[in-house]
Motif scaffolding. Structure first.
Motif, short mmCIF file in Angstrom:
data_model
loop_
_atom_site.label_atom_id
_atom_site.label_comp_id
_atom_site.label_asym_id
_atom_site.label_seq_id
_atom_site.Cartn_x
_atom_site.Cartn_y
_atom_site.Cartn_z
N ARG A 91 4.05 13.83 -8.48
CA ARG A 91 4.73 13.53 -9.75
C ARG A 91 3.88 13.80 -10.99
N ASP A 92 2.57 13.77 -10.84
CA ASP A 92 1.69 13.83 -12.01
C ASP A 92 0.76 15.04 -12.02
N GLY A 93 1.13 16.08 -11.33
CA GLY A 93 0.27 17.27 -11.24
C GLY A 93 -0.18 17.81 -12.58
N PRO A 94 0.74 18.07 -13.52
CA PRO A 94 0.31 18.60 -14.82
C PRO A 94 -0.65 17.67 -15.56
N LEU A 95 -0.38 16.37 -15.52
CA LEU A 95 -1.26 15.40 -16.17
C LEU A 95 -2.64 15.40 -15.51
N LEU A 96 -2.66 15.42 -14.19
CA LEU A 96 -3.94 15.45 -13.46
C LEU A 96 -4.74 16.70 -13.80
N ARG A 97 -4.06 17.82 -13.97
CA ARG A 97 -4.78 19.07 -14.31
C ARG A 97 -5.44 18.96 -15.68
N THR A 98 -4.86 18.19 -16.61
CA THR A 98 -5.51 18.01 -17.92
C THR A 98 -6.82 17.23 -17.77
N PHE A 99 -6.92 16.46 -16.69
CA PHE A 99 -8.15 15.73 -16.39
C PHE A 99 -9.11 16.56 -15.52
N GLY A 100 -8.67 17.76 -15.13
CA GLY A 100 -9.52 18.64 -14.35
C GLY A 100 -9.36 18.50 -12.84
N TYR A 101 -8.25 17.92 -12.39
CA TYR A 101 -8.02 17.72 -10.96
C TYR A 101 -6.76 18.45 -10.52
N ASN A 102 -6.78 18.96 -9.31
CA ASN A 102 -5.62 19.63 -8.74
C ASN A 102 -5.34 19.00 -7.38
N LEU A 103 -4.42 18.05 -7.36
CA LEU A 103 -4.11 17.32 -6.14
C LEU A 103 -2.90 17.92 -5.43
N THR A 104 -2.87 17.75 -4.13
CA THR A 104 -1.70 18.15 -3.36
C THR A 104 -0.65 17.05 -3.45
N GLY A 105 0.51 17.30 -2.90
CA GLY A 105 1.58 16.31 -2.88
C GLY A 105 1.28 15.13 -1.99
N GLN A 106 0.21 15.19 -1.23
CA GLN A 106 -0.17 14.11 -0.32
C GLN A 106 -1.34 13.29 -0.85
N GLU A 107 -1.72 13.52 -2.10
CA GLU A 107 -2.93 12.88 -2.64
C GLU A 107 -2.62 12.06 -3.90
N PHE A 108 -3.49 11.07 -4.12
CA PHE A 108 -3.37 10.15 -5.24
C PHE A 108 -4.73 9.97 -5.89
N MET A 109 -4.71 9.51 -7.15
CA MET A 109 -5.95 9.22 -7.85
C MET A 109 -5.70 8.17 -8.92
N ALA A 110 -6.62 7.24 -9.03
CA ALA A 110 -6.59 6.26 -10.12
C ALA A 110 -7.52 6.74 -11.22
N VAL A 111 -7.07 6.58 -12.46
CA VAL A 111 -7.84 7.06 -13.60
C VAL A 111 -7.81 6.02 -14.71
N SER A 112 -8.99 5.65 -15.19
CA SER A 112 -9.12 4.88 -16.43
C SER A 112 -9.56 5.86 -17.50
N PRO A 113 -9.01 5.76 -18.68
CA PRO A 113 -9.41 6.70 -19.72
C PRO A 113 -10.89 6.54 -20.07
N GLU A 114 -11.56 7.68 -20.21
CA GLU A 114 -12.98 7.66 -20.59
C GLU A 114 -13.18 7.82 -22.09
N ASP A 115 -12.12 8.19 -22.79
CA ASP A 115 -12.22 8.34 -24.25
C ASP A 115 -10.82 8.17 -24.85
N ALA A 116 -10.74 8.21 -26.17
CA ALA A 116 -9.47 7.99 -26.87
C ALA A 116 -8.45 9.07 -26.53
#
Length: 129
Positions: A91-116
Motif C-alpha cells: 500500500r505504501d510503495g511510493p511513500l517508502l521510495r521517498t525514504f529510499g526503500y523498495n519493499l515487496t508486497g510481502q514486507e513492512f517497515m516502521a518509520v519515525s520521521p528523522e526531520d521535519a
C-alpha cells in the motif's frame, strides 16, 4: 550449480531474520494482545524491512495475524499517535521510495520521521498524527 562444466553462482534470497534480535523476539511472543505485541516489535525495529513470515511467527497465536497490523485498533492505530508509521510494501510503495526503500508486497517497515520533511510526508499521507 554446474552449467556445461562451469560453476554458476546462485543469488540466495536475503535472510529474513538477520537483523532480528531473536532473544527479544522470543520475549515479545509471550506478550498478550497481538496488536500491542506488533506495535512493540515495530517500535523496537524501525527502518528494518520485516517480511510477512516474521510477522506470522511473532503473532503465532492469532487467528488473523496480518489484521493485527492494520488500522481499526491494530498496530497502525497504536503507533500513529506516537509518531511511528507502519508502512507496507503493497500500500505504501511510493511513500517508502521517498525514504529510499523498495519493499515487496510481502514486507513492512516502521518509520519515525528523522526531520521535519519526513514528518510532513508522513502526516500528509495520514500515517502519523
Amino acid at each position: 550449480m554446474r552449467n556445461g562444466g562451469h560453476v554458476t553462482e546462485i543469488d540466495w534470497p536475503p535472510n529474513r531474520w538477520r537483523e532480528i534480535d531473536m532473544a527479544r523476539f522470543r520475549e515479545l511472543r509471550n506478550i498478550r494482545g497481538g496488536s500491542r505485541r506488533a506495535a512493540i516489535f515495530f517500535t523496537e525495529n524501525q527502518r528494518k524491512i520485516v517480511h510477512r513470515k516474521v510477522i506470522q511467527a511473532l503473532l503465532h497465536d492469532q487467528d488473523d495475524p496480518m489484521k493485527r497490523l492494520r488500522g481499526n485498533k491494530g498496530a497502525r492505530d497504536l503507533l500513529a499517535p506516537t509518531g511511528v508509521a507502519l508502512l507496507s510494501g503493497t500500500r505504501d510503495g511510493p511513500l517508502l521510495r521517498t525514504f529510499g526503500y523498495n519493499l515487496t508486497g510481502q514486507e513492512f517497515m516502521a518509520v519515525s520521521p528523522e526531520d521535519a520533511g519526513e514528518a510532513q510526508l508522513l502526516r500528509a499521507a495520514n500515517k502519523i498524527v
